[in-house]
Design a protein around this motif. Structure first.
Motif, PDB file in Angstrom:
ATOM      1  N   CYS A  58       0.850  -1.192   0.000  1.00 29.38           N
ATOM      2  CA  CYS A  58       0.000   0.000   0.000  1.00 29.38           C
ATOM      3  C   CYS A  58       0.888   1.245   0.000  1.00 29.38           C
ATOM      4  CB  CYS A  58      -0.912  -0.003   1.217  1.00 29.38           C
ATOM      5  SG  CYS A  58      -2.066  -1.385   1.231  1.00 29.38           S
ATOM      6  N   LEU A  85      -4.406   4.397  -3.618  1.00 30.30           N
ATOM      7  CA  LEU A  85      -5.808   4.775  -3.713  1.00 30.30           C
ATOM      8  C   LEU A  85      -5.908   6.275  -3.917  1.00 30.30           C
ATOM      9  CD1 LEU A  85      -8.841   4.344  -3.530  1.00 30.30           C
ATOM     10  CD2 LEU A  85      -8.633   4.331  -1.027  1.00 30.30           C
ATOM     11  N   GLN A 115      -8.142   9.128  -3.845  1.00 29.16           N
ATOM     12  CA  GLN A 115      -9.450   9.397  -3.259  1.00 29.16           C
ATOM     13  C   GLN A 115     -10.094  10.684  -3.771  1.00 29.16           C
ATOM     14  OE1 GLN A 115      -7.506   8.463   0.809  1.00 29.16           O
ATOM     15  NE2 GLN A 115      -9.656   7.934   1.103  1.00 29.16           N
ATOM     16  N   VAL A 141      -5.954   2.929  -7.904  1.00 30.26           N
ATOM     17  CA  VAL A 141      -7.395   2.741  -7.741  1.00 30.26           C
ATOM     18  C   VAL A 141      -8.042   4.106  -7.529  1.00 30.26           C
ATOM     19  CG1 VAL A 141      -9.211   1.601  -6.411  1.00 30.26           C
ATOM     20  CG2 VAL A 141      -6.982   0.488  -6.683  1.00 30.26           C
ATOM     21  N   GLU A 183     -11.232   6.178  -6.501  1.00 29.41           N
ATOM     22  CA  GLU A 183     -12.534   6.129  -5.821  1.00 29.41           C
ATOM     23  C   GLU A 183     -12.768   7.479  -5.149  1.00 29.41           C
ATOM     24  OE1 GLU A 183     -14.837   3.771  -5.518  1.00 29.41           O
ATOM     25  OE2 GLU A 183     -13.874   1.956  -6.296  1.00 29.41           O
ATOM     26  N   ARG A 235     -11.337   3.558   2.984  1.00 31.69           N
ATOM     27  CA  ARG A 235     -10.081   3.191   2.330  1.00 31.69           C
ATOM     28  C   ARG A 235      -9.757   1.718   2.557  1.00 31.69           C
ATOM     29  NH1 ARG A 235      -7.142   6.976   4.423  1.00 31.69           N
ATOM     30  NH2 ARG A 235      -6.179   5.757   6.088  1.00 31.69           N
ATOM     31  N   LEU A 261      -9.225  -1.201  -0.310  1.00 31.38           N
ATOM     32  CA  LEU A 261      -7.948  -1.909  -0.431  1.00 31.38           C
ATOM     33  C   LEU A 261      -8.137  -3.417  -0.277  1.00 31.38           C
ATOM     34  CD1 LEU A 261      -5.595   0.538   1.504  1.00 31.38           C
ATOM     35  CD2 LEU A 261      -5.660   0.122  -0.955  1.00 31.38           C
ATOM     36  N   THR A 282      -9.447  -4.617  -3.541  1.00 32.05           N
ATOM     37  CA  THR A 282      -8.394  -4.594  -4.550  1.00 32.05           C
ATOM     38  C   THR A 282      -7.426  -5.761  -4.372  1.00 32.05           C
ATOM     39  OG1 THR A 282      -8.544  -2.172  -4.648  1.00 32.05           O
ATOM     40  CG2 THR A 282      -6.543  -3.185  -5.546  1.00 32.05           C
TER      41      THR A 282
END
Length: 309
Positions: A45, A77, A79, A103, A105, A129, A133, A136
């Motif tokens: 991550c 991610l 956001q 990703v 979102e 979050r 994750l 994913t």
């Protein structure tokens, strides 16, 4: 010219020594907790902060010499926070030749809709979050999820729970996720934040600030963090000692009746944990447990972040 050459050699020597220490600490944590196994696919991550950059680099380095074969995929991610520099991580990861997935979102809009203005958004944001994750990791076929929390984070969480939650509970180096579907690991569990910060500066990572959402800081965590940094400055080795204590728990000398059968102690019971030494003055070591000496050139450092927004 000679002076510059000497300075560069010393700088490179210190960086190599620092990298070896981080590799050793990460390798030891992986071994102690069996974090990585043959054939693992690990989702790293990546937030754009110093910790996750360092974790990715050290794991990639260990890949070359590890006794087991494992693969890495970096995941970020996005956001959709205003001003988030979405190009930074893809450019960095492509330049490094790292497999990755971004990703996208819009959790920012959800959080702003649900949380009143002026209130901290961290709790809801982290739950959203986490769920994304986990999903994913399943989609990518990952067997482990690696997070970039370090030793100082773990001690800080212990004190947060003691002071505000009434629990002796920290942040585990390895545990099942709250949905019971994924194994979460923290390879930096044995690493000092000051080492990570110094390494990140030397590597010149393109740091992305974590305050883009405009949320108020978690004041409780900030208070604990300031307290620990002050302790570390005034009493070097104290954080190491506290982390060492988390690895040396003696249930018979605490007060949790679920962990130890206090009611079962009767005349003739065995002596546990050295027995009760309340009337003795305990001898403590002069050097804190787990303490690592500082490098001669250790000095306070400040990490620069990208100016975005």
């Amino acid at each position: 010219m000679q002076s510059n050459h000497s300075d560069n050699k010393k700088e490179q020597y210190n960086l190599n020594k620092l990298q070896k220490r981080l590799r050793r600490n990460v390798g030891q944590a992986i071994a102690d907790f069996n974090m990585i196994e043959e054939g693992d696919r690990i989702m790293v991550c990546l937030s754009g902060g110093k910790d996750s950059y360092t974790m990715l680099e050290i794991l990639r380095s260990l890949q070359q010499s590890a006794p087991v074969s494992f693969s890495l995929v970096a995941v970020n991610l996005d956001q959709k926070q205003p001003g988030f520099p979405g190009h930074i991580l893809p450019e960095y990861l492509e330049a490094q030749g790292v497999e990755y997935k971004i990703v996208e979102e819009d959790t920012y809009a959800i959080v702003k809709d649900k949380i009143p203005e002026g209130k901290t958004t961290c709790s809801l944001c982290s739950r959203l979050r986490r769920g994304i994750l986990y999903r994913t990791a399943t989609e990518l076929g990952c067997t482990k999820i690696a997070l970039g929390h370090h030793r100082d984070d773990i001690v800080q969480t212990l004190f947060l729970n003691m002071f505000y939650g009434g629990k002796m509970k920290g942040m585990p180096p390895k545990l099942m996720s709250d949905d019971g579907q994924h194994i979460v690991i923290r390879p930096l569990a044995y690493c000092r934040e000051k080492d990570i910060e110094r390494f990140a500066i030397a590597r010149e990572y393109p740091i992305i600030p974590c305050n883009l959402c405009g949320s108020q800081p978690n004041l409780q965590r900030q208070v604990i963090g300031d307290m620990l940094r002050d302790w570390d400055k005034r009493y070097p080795g104290r954080i190491e000692t506290m982390f060492s204590a988390m690895q040396n728990v003696v249930p018979s000398h605490l007060a949790d009746t679920e962990l130890f059968d206090f009611k079962g102690i009767v005349h003739g019971s065995e002596v546990v944990g050295g027995g009760d030494l309340a009337f003795d003055r305990e001898t403590l070591p002069m050097q804190p447990a787990g303490w690592q000496p500082e490098d001669e050139d250790d000095a306070p450092v400040r990490l620069n972040v990208l100016q975005v927004g």
